[in-house]
Scaffold this motif. Structure first.
Motif, PDB file in Angstrom:
ATOM      1  N   TYR B 134      25.616  -3.070 -64.333  1.00 35.09           N
ATOM      2  CA  TYR B 134      26.510  -3.637 -65.339  1.00 35.09           C
ATOM      3  C   TYR B 134      27.490  -4.612 -64.695  1.00 35.09           C
ATOM      4  CZ  TYR B 134      29.047  -3.745 -69.752  1.00 35.09           C
ATOM      5  OH  TYR B 134      29.600  -4.135 -70.934  1.00 35.09           O
ATOM      6  N   LYS B 135      27.972  -4.203 -63.514  1.00 34.92           N
ATOM      7  CA  LYS B 135      29.002  -5.001 -62.858  1.00 34.92           C
ATOM      8  C   LYS B 135      28.409  -6.206 -62.133  1.00 34.92           C
ATOM      9  CE  LYS B 135      32.323  -3.985 -59.441  1.00 34.92           C
ATOM     10  NZ  LYS B 135      32.739  -2.869 -58.574  1.00 34.92           N
ATOM     11  N   THR B 136      27.283  -5.997 -61.459  1.00 41.42           N
ATOM     12  CA  THR B 136      26.794  -7.035 -60.546  1.00 41.42           C
ATOM     13  C   THR B 136      25.418  -7.590 -60.912  1.00 41.42           C
ATOM     14  OG1 THR B 136      25.584  -5.512 -59.107  1.00 41.42           O
ATOM     15  CG2 THR B 136      27.949  -5.790 -58.675  1.00 41.42           C
ATOM     16  N   GLY B 137      24.728  -6.917 -61.797  1.00 40.91           N
ATOM     17  CA  GLY B 137      23.341  -7.315 -62.084  1.00 40.91           C
ATOM     18  C   GLY B 137      22.362  -6.724 -61.091  1.00 40.91           C
ATOM     19  N   HIS B 138      22.829  -5.950 -60.158  1.00 41.04           N
ATOM     20  CA  HIS B 138      21.963  -5.346 -59.139  1.00 41.04           C
ATOM     21  C   HIS B 138      22.164  -3.837 -59.073  1.00 41.04           C
ATOM     22  CE1 HIS B 138      20.225  -8.616 -56.601  1.00 41.04           C
ATOM     23  NE2 HIS B 138      21.089  -9.315 -57.292  1.00 41.04           N
ATOM     24  N   GLY B 139      21.091  -3.112 -58.928  1.00 35.32           N
ATOM     25  CA  GLY B 139      21.209  -1.679 -58.674  1.00 35.32           C
ATOM     26  C   GLY B 139      21.710  -1.436 -57.266  1.00 35.32           C
ATOM     27  N   VAL B 140      21.279  -2.259 -56.349  1.00 36.50           N
ATOM     28  CA  VAL B 140      21.770  -2.212 -54.966  1.00 36.50           C
ATOM     29  C   VAL B 140      22.335  -3.596 -54.637  1.00 36.50           C
ATOM     30  CG1 VAL B 140      21.180  -1.701 -52.565  1.00 36.50           C
ATOM     31  CG2 VAL B 140      19.914  -0.586 -54.426  1.00 36.50           C
ATOM     32  N   PRO B 141      23.619  -3.780 -54.871  1.00 36.36           N
ATOM     33  CA  PRO B 141      24.190  -5.124 -54.664  1.00 36.36           C
ATOM     34  C   PRO B 141      24.173  -5.510 -53.182  1.00 36.36           C
ATOM     35  CG  PRO B 141      25.727  -3.649 -55.823  1.00 36.36           C
ATOM     36  CD  PRO B 141      24.627  -2.800 -55.284  1.00 36.36           C
ATOM     37  N   ASN B 142      24.278  -6.795 -52.959  1.00 39.35           N
ATOM     38  CA  ASN B 142      24.332  -7.292 -51.591  1.00 39.35           C
ATOM     39  C   ASN B 142      25.576  -6.753 -50.891  1.00 39.35           C
ATOM     40  OD1 ASN B 142      23.007  -8.689 -49.660  1.00 39.35           O
ATOM     41  ND2 ASN B 142      23.518 -10.742 -50.441  1.00 39.35           N
ATOM     42  N   ASN B 143      25.477  -6.587 -49.568  1.00 37.15           N
ATOM     43  CA  ASN B 143      26.662  -6.168 -48.814  1.00 37.15           C
ATOM     44  C   ASN B 143      26.735  -6.971 -47.517  1.00 37.15           C
ATOM     45  OD1 ASN B 143      24.772  -5.024 -47.057  1.00 37.15           O
ATOM     46  ND2 ASN B 143      24.859  -3.073 -48.162  1.00 37.15           N
ATOM     47  N   LYS B 152      20.846 -14.561 -40.512  1.00 37.42           N
ATOM     48  CA  LYS B 152      20.126 -14.565 -39.248  1.00 37.42           C
ATOM     49  C   LYS B 152      18.657 -14.985 -39.462  1.00 37.42           C
ATOM     50  CE  LYS B 152      19.639 -11.619 -35.217  1.00 37.42           C
ATOM     51  NZ  LYS B 152      19.627 -10.211 -34.810  1.00 37.42           N
ATOM     52  N   LEU B 153      18.129 -14.619 -40.580  1.00 42.33           N
ATOM     53  CA  LEU B 153      16.736 -14.966 -40.891  1.00 42.33           C
ATOM     54  C   LEU B 153      16.614 -16.374 -41.465  1.00 42.33           C
ATOM     55  CD1 LEU B 153      15.583 -11.615 -42.494  1.00 42.33           C
ATOM     56  CD2 LEU B 153      14.702 -12.583 -40.380  1.00 42.33           C
ATOM     57  N   GLY B 154      17.739 -17.066 -41.538  1.00 42.47           N
ATOM     58  CA  GLY B 154      17.709 -18.436 -42.038  1.00 42.47           C
ATOM     59  C   GLY B 154      17.702 -18.510 -43.552  1.00 42.47           C
ATOM     60  N   LEU B 155      18.127 -17.425 -44.221  1.00 40.17           N
ATOM     61  CA  LEU B 155      18.189 -17.423 -45.683  1.00 40.17           C
ATOM     62  C   LEU B 155      19.635 -17.613 -46.115  1.00 40.17           C
ATOM     63  CD1 LEU B 155      15.997 -14.249 -46.251  1.00 40.17           C
ATOM     64  CD2 LEU B 155      15.328 -16.592 -46.861  1.00 40.17           C
ATOM     65  N   PRO B 156      19.810 -18.086 -47.366  1.00 44.38           N
ATOM     66  CA  PRO B 156      21.192 -18.118 -47.859  1.00 44.38           C
ATOM     67  C   PRO B 156      21.772 -16.693 -47.894  1.00 44.38           C
ATOM     68  CG  PRO B 156      19.619 -18.809 -49.563  1.00 44.38           C
ATOM     69  CD  PRO B 156      18.838 -18.580 -48.320  1.00 44.38           C
ATOM     70  N   ALA B 157      23.062 -16.559 -47.710  1.00 42.47           N
ATOM     71  CA  ALA B 157      23.692 -15.244 -47.624  1.00 42.47           C
ATOM     72  C   ALA B 157      23.420 -14.423 -48.885  1.00 42.47           C
ATOM     73  CB  ALA B 157      25.195 -15.390 -47.403  1.00 42.47           C
ATOM     74  N   ASP B 158      23.437 -15.096 -50.044  1.00 36.08           N
ATOM     75  CA  ASP B 158      23.161 -14.382 -51.294  1.00 36.08           C
ATOM     76  C   ASP B 158      21.813 -14.818 -51.865  1.00 36.08           C
ATOM     77  OD1 ASP B 158      25.252 -12.541 -51.845  1.00 36.08           O
ATOM     78  OD2 ASP B 158      26.612 -14.276 -52.085  1.00 36.08           O
ATOM     79  N   PRO B 159      21.055 -13.882 -52.429  1.00 38.37           N
ATOM     80  CA  PRO B 159      19.757 -14.268 -53.016  1.00 38.37           C
ATOM     81  C   PRO B 159      19.968 -15.027 -54.322  1.00 38.37           C
ATOM     82  CG  PRO B 159      20.195 -11.948 -53.441  1.00 38.37           C
ATOM     83  CD  PRO B 159      21.317 -12.424 -52.576  1.00 38.37           C
ATOM     84  N   PRO B 160      18.919 -15.726 -54.792  1.00 38.42           N
ATOM     85  CA  PRO B 160      19.057 -16.531 -56.030  1.00 38.42           C
ATOM     86  C   PRO B 160      18.989 -15.664 -57.272  1.00 38.42           C
ATOM     87  CG  PRO B 160      16.850 -16.753 -55.149  1.00 38.42           C
ATOM     88  CD  PRO B 160      17.583 -15.842 -54.210  1.00 38.42           C
ATOM     89  N   THR B 161      19.880 -14.680 -57.351  1.00 32.72           N
ATOM     90  CA  THR B 161      19.938 -13.780 -58.502  1.00 32.72           C
ATOM     91  C   THR B 161      21.318 -13.890 -59.120  1.00 32.72           C
ATOM     92  OG1 THR B 161      20.760 -12.005 -57.134  1.00 32.72           O
ATOM     93  CG2 THR B 161      18.363 -12.173 -57.348  1.00 32.72           C
ATOM     94  N   THR B 162      21.743 -12.852 -59.816  1.00 36.63           N
ATOM     95  CA  THR B 162      23.096 -12.889 -60.393  1.00 36.63           C
ATOM     96  C   THR B 162      24.153 -13.068 -59.312  1.00 36.63           C
ATOM     97  OG1 THR B 162      22.959 -10.493 -60.367  1.00 36.63           O
ATOM     98  CG2 THR B 162      22.695 -11.573 -62.512  1.00 36.63           C
ATOM     99  N   HIS B 163      23.812 -12.761 -58.075  1.00 36.97           N
ATOM    100  CA  HIS B 163      24.779 -12.978 -56.997  1.00 36.97           C
ATOM    101  C   HIS B 163      25.110 -14.456 -56.854  1.00 36.97           C
ATOM    102  CE1 HIS B 163      25.270  -8.954 -55.842  1.00 36.97           C
ATOM    103  NE2 HIS B 163      24.127  -8.782 -55.161  1.00 36.97           N
TER     104      HIS B 163
END
Ligand SMILES: Cc1cc2nc3c(=O)[nH]c(=O)nc-3n(C[C@H](O)[C@H](O)[C@H](O)COP(=O)(O)OP(=O)(O)OC[C@H]3O[C@@H](n4cnc5c(N)ncnc54)[C@H](O)[C@@H]3O)c2cc1C
Ligand code: SF4
Ligand code: SF4
Ligand code: SF4
Ligand code: SF4
Lengths: 674, 194
Positions: B134-143, B152-163
């Protein structure tokens, strides 16, 4: 058409069928209603119309009320039309003056909980039957003579038994087998449950017998090319495939006296082409010129022309005396005439590799039951030593996956039915392992053990007491350890309620069985139906399990549905007996539901000729006009031409347009004037 | 219904309690509800065990999917809904792939969870998950740990989701509100902490 001047005097008889009918609708109401119908002079009911007192009611009423039509509202015509026709005849009427209303299968059984509705429907059914009965006319069945010979297609244990019975009953029998030898699946088996007799030992005497019985014309390496005709008079074209090898008779016919193949095998010694032997499930080689195994019948080599390179080495090896090999041989055709036919074309495994979860053809040590038979058989590729295909080691833990692809409703290659003999052969295999390999343990993963036959449950008891382990759970999947090639079997022990992951040295799949690939082609040639599950369809599952709905064609063995050897032999003997009846009677009566051409109306357009699925129609010259003529014995009364003829010149006896229209009118107009 | 005996000793009674299955324990409507929600012919299970044999959860827990199928068939509603194992399915659908009757045991579990939720039987962690979604759009939000790993893997810090697109969160909330999930989660968790 019925004589319009003849006044209808119809009797209606309503059957209770115990409570089958009387429990779901009001017999009394239907009877009262029947009495009101035009042309009905008497209505009666009885607990079981088919019984002797029931039939007497019909016979007596015909005489007492001078009836000219009989209607029985009861079960299905498939079951009792012949019964009531006989009663009608005994009462002194032509037996086609009878009409049946199926108020059981099509009414009380379907509307069990709707008393009023079912009663109303039964009234309608009686109304409709009476409407037709008013227009019935006398018909005479047609007799045709029967050829004193029979065909048995497929020479597995079923076909061989049927042929031996027919031949011993004095009937000339053509036994036609597609492969180069008779024997079928049973010749691939090592032992047979539950008595464990050696399969070859009980089979080879029969194989020899079919080879030398004076009344059996054996045709191996032969297929059916064309089927024409009808009961009593089938004309069948056989294709004798190019075998490349002459038997002594054929050799003599070419003037090579004392020549022909004697089975010495010198040819195969020198043949350079090596192919897998399908008899050994591909686990042993054969040459391009080959026999399947040492006991083949006839003992005659065969050239596989698809792989032969025509080097001619075999011709030299065979030598100038025998001159048995003819590399230029071609397919030949033969036309035979028979009165009746028995189909006994057996079965195959489903392609069990397509159930990917069990790893057949992915993992070396997953094999099928038939491969197991060859591996455990003393005359097999390993002289009876059960070994792991991956490394030749003796397996000490062998898992059996029962119901592999049977009792499975997921579609694809899987089959919803039970394959019926796999429980028992897995028990047999378990016994064989424990007998041959001291200390080895078979694990049977099963859903149910179906040990239903005589002495079968006792065999199950014996195998369990010998130490076989039974785990009640269907195998979910199998994984292979890539280094050891051992297999882990996953399931749930449903009795413990615990997941199972057991390492096995080898796994045997009791794969489901299915009809032969060409069963569909055979079925269409012989005009036989198939049931929902794909097997050939018997005429009645209980009361006519050997016959088919096509007169003169009978079924034996697994081609009609999975069954073990005892059941196959029993059905084969039943089929042989049934197939011999028309032959011994010498003539058959055909139901007179033929199409009839009204030559005055027929324009001779000939468009109906191609409509007939049975080729019963032809154009002929009559009184200077071209008209259509029906070969009554070929006509099955399907009605295709009758419905088609643009001029309405074709009348379907017993199902005439006026009769059918009267039925429809009666239903729609409910007896009002029309 | 079990035969009740009065020994006047709670512990003894528990020990000697009757565990037989009585037809009166069965609620046929439960099976019908399960069938309706799961859209699978749950009554057709023949207890072969293929599902449990396929289940990644089974070897690591006391969860037996086959047992839940059995409870469905028998209408053992209370036993099914009160068993905490109901929540151990990972929804991997392996059982559904292999069931020889062509059933979807996974969907049966989902149906039972649905029915359990209706009567407030839900484990805490699931309710917390509801609140987080409800709060974040994720069951396991990013941390922070994840963020560092992603960078480190060369990805954006947040995935292209509600984050990355928080403007979609109200839409998710609307759906959840329609089913009253958030309110229910809040209520149960509040009652529990009282
Ligand atoms: C692994 C295994 C173990 C078994 N063990 C036992 C056992 O121990 N005891 C037991 O009772 N049963 C056992 N069975 C069952 C047994 O194999 C069958 O009951 C029996 O073989 C059926 O015989 P059949 O004549 O109906 O068919 P088949 O043996 O299949 O014979 C059919 C014949 O018809 C021929 N044919 C097919 N199509 C055509 C065609 N178009 N034209 C001409 N010919 C054709 C085939 O080539 C074949 O020769 C076992 C089965 C398997 C798979
Ligand atoms: S001619 Fe054909 S069958 Fe004969 S030896 Fe050569 S390859 Fe073999
Ligand atoms: S015979 Fe036994 S193993 Fe074969 S399908 Fe039937 S139940 Fe399964
Ligand atoms: S796999 Fe299907 S039929 Fe077998 S126990 Fe599970 S749900 Fe029932
Ligand atoms: S979907 Fe659930 S019950 Fe089915 S196998 Fe996966 S975890 Fe087990």
């Amino acid at each position: 058409m019925a004589d319009t001047k003849e006044e209808s005097r119809i009797g209606v008889f309503i059957c209770h069928c115990g409570t089958n009918i009387a429990g779901s609708l009001s017999i009394e109401d239907v009877k009262k209603y029947a009495e009101t119908l035009d042309g009905v002079v008497v209505a009666d009911d009885y607990q079981y119309m088919c019984s002797t007192p029931g039939q007497s009611k019909i016979i007596d009423a015909i005489k007492e009320h001078n009836l000219n039509g009989v209607v029985v509202a009861a079960c299905s015509p498939r079951l009792h039309e012949p019964t009531f026709r006989t009663a009608t005849e005994e009462g002194g009427l032509n037996k086609f003056r009878f009409e049946m209303a199926n108020i059981r299968d099509q009414n009380s059984w379907v509307h069990m909980h709707d008393w009023e509705g079912a009663t109303e429907k039964a009234k309608d059914q009686v109304l409709i039957a009476v409407a037709k009965c008013r227009m019935l006319e006398d018909l005479q069945p047609k007799s045709v003579p029967v050829e004193h010979a029979a065909l048995v297609l497929g020479a597995g244990i079923g076909g061989m038994q049927a042929a031996l019975d027919l031949a011993s009953a004095g009937i000339k029998t053509y036994l036609v087998e597609k492969l180069p030898t008779v024997g079928g699946r049973m010749s691939q088996l090592d032992k047979t449950f539950p008595t464990l007799d050696c399969s070859q030992c009980i089979l080879t005497p029969k194989m020899v017998d079919v080879g030398r019985h004076p009344n059996i014309e054996l045709r191996t390496y032969t297929e059916v090319e064309k089927v024409e005709g009808y009961i009593g008079n089938f004309t069948i074209t056989l294709r004798k495939k190019a075998r490349g090898v002459l038997d002594p008779t054929e050799a003599e016919a070419r003037g090579y006296v004392g020549g022909g193949c004697n089975g010495c095998g010198d040819c195969a010694e020198v043949c350079p082409v090596i192919k897998p032997n399908p008899f050994e499930m591909g686990m042993a080689p054969r040459k391009a010129i080959y026999i399947y195994h040492a006991q083949v019948m006839p003992l005659l080599y065969t050239i596989d022309f698809d792989s032969c390179v025509k080097c001619g080495l075999c011709v030299d090896a065979c030598g100038p005396e025998k001159r048995a090999i003819d590399l230029e041989s071609v397919d030949t055709f033969e036309e035979i005439k028979v009165g009746t036919c028995i189909l006994a074309i057996g079965y195959d495994y489903i392609p069990i590799e397509e159930k990917r979860e069990w790893g057949y053809k992915q993992f070396d040590n997953v094999i099928t039951g038939l491969e197991f038979e060859r591996l455990i058989c003393a005359s097999g590729p390993t002289t009876g030593h059960l070994i792991r295909p991956s490394d030749g080691q003796t397996p000490m833990k062998v898992g059996f996956v029962l119901c592999a692809g049977s009792r499975d409703n997921t579609g694809g290659v899987a089959k919803p039915y039970c394959s019926r003999f796999c429980c028992m052969y897995c028990l047999k295999h378990a016994h064989q392992i424990m007998e041959k390999i001291p200390g080895a343990v078979p694990y049977l993963f099963y859903m149910d053990i179906r040990a239903f036959g005589k002495m079968y449950e006792e065999f199950y008891y014996r195998v369990q007491s010998e130490g076989a382990k039974f785990i009640r759970g269907r195998v979910a999947n199998i994984l292979e350890d890539p280094t050891t090639k051992n297999l882990t079997v996953y399931t749930e022990d449903t009795l413990l309620g615990r997941p199972v992951a057991m390492e096995m040295d080898m796994v045997v799949l009791a794969a489901a069985v299915q009809p032969k690939a060409d069963a569909e082609k055979i079925r269409q040639m012989f005009g036989v139906s198939k049931s929902q599950d794909g097997w050939l369809l018997e005429a009645h599952p209980k009361l006519n399990p050997c016959g088919t709905t096509t007169a003169g064609i009978y079924l034996a063995g697994v081609c009609q549905g999975p069954k073990d050897i005892p059941d196959t032999v029993a059905q084969a003997e039943g089929a042989a007996s049934a197939a011999s009846i028309p032959i011994h009677t010498g003539e058959v009566q055909l139901e007179p539901y033929f199409a009839q051409c009204n030559e005055e109306i027929c324009a001779g357009c000939g468009m109906c000729l191609n409509q007939c699925p049975y080729g019963a129609l032809a154009l002929v010259e009559k009184n200077g006009r071209t008209v259509m003529e029906v070969t009554e014995a070929k006509c099955k009364g399907c009605g295709t031409c009758g419905g088609f003829c643009p001029g309405g010149a074709i009348k379907m006896q017993h199902f005439t347009s006026p009769q059918i229209c009267a039925q429809i009118d009666a239903f729609l107009l409910k007896g009002e004037d029309y | 219904m079990a035969n009740v005996k009065d020994y006047g000793n709670a512990e003894l009674e528990e020990k000697l309690s009757d565990t037989s299955y009585y037809t009166t324990d069965s609620n046929p409507q439960f099976l019908e509800d399960v069938k309706k929600i799961s859209r699978t012919a749950a009554n057709m299970c023949f207890q072969c065990g293929t599902c449990t044999g396929s289940c990644p959860s089974a070897p690591r827990s006391s969860y037996r999917i086959r047992l839940f199928m059995r409870r469905g068939v028998l209408g053992l509603e209370k036993e099914a809904l009160n068993d905490p194992d109901l929540w151990l399915c990972t929804t991997c659908y392996s059982c559904t792939d292999r069931c020889p009757r062509g059933l979807a045991p996974t969907d049966v579990i989902m149906a039972m969870r649905n029915l359990a939720f209706k009567v407030d039987i839900v484990p805490r962690n699931f309710l917390k998950t509801v609140q987080l979604i409800y709060k974040t759009g994720h069951g396991v939000p990013n941390n922070d740990v994840n963020r560092a790993a992603r960078v480190k893997l060369g990805l954006p810090a947040d995935p292209p989701t509600t984050h990355s697109y928080p403007e979609f969160i109200p839409g998710i909330q609307k759906i959840m509100d329609f089913y009253g999930m958030k309110d229910k989660a809040d209520r149960i968790l509040a009652e529990e902490s009282k």
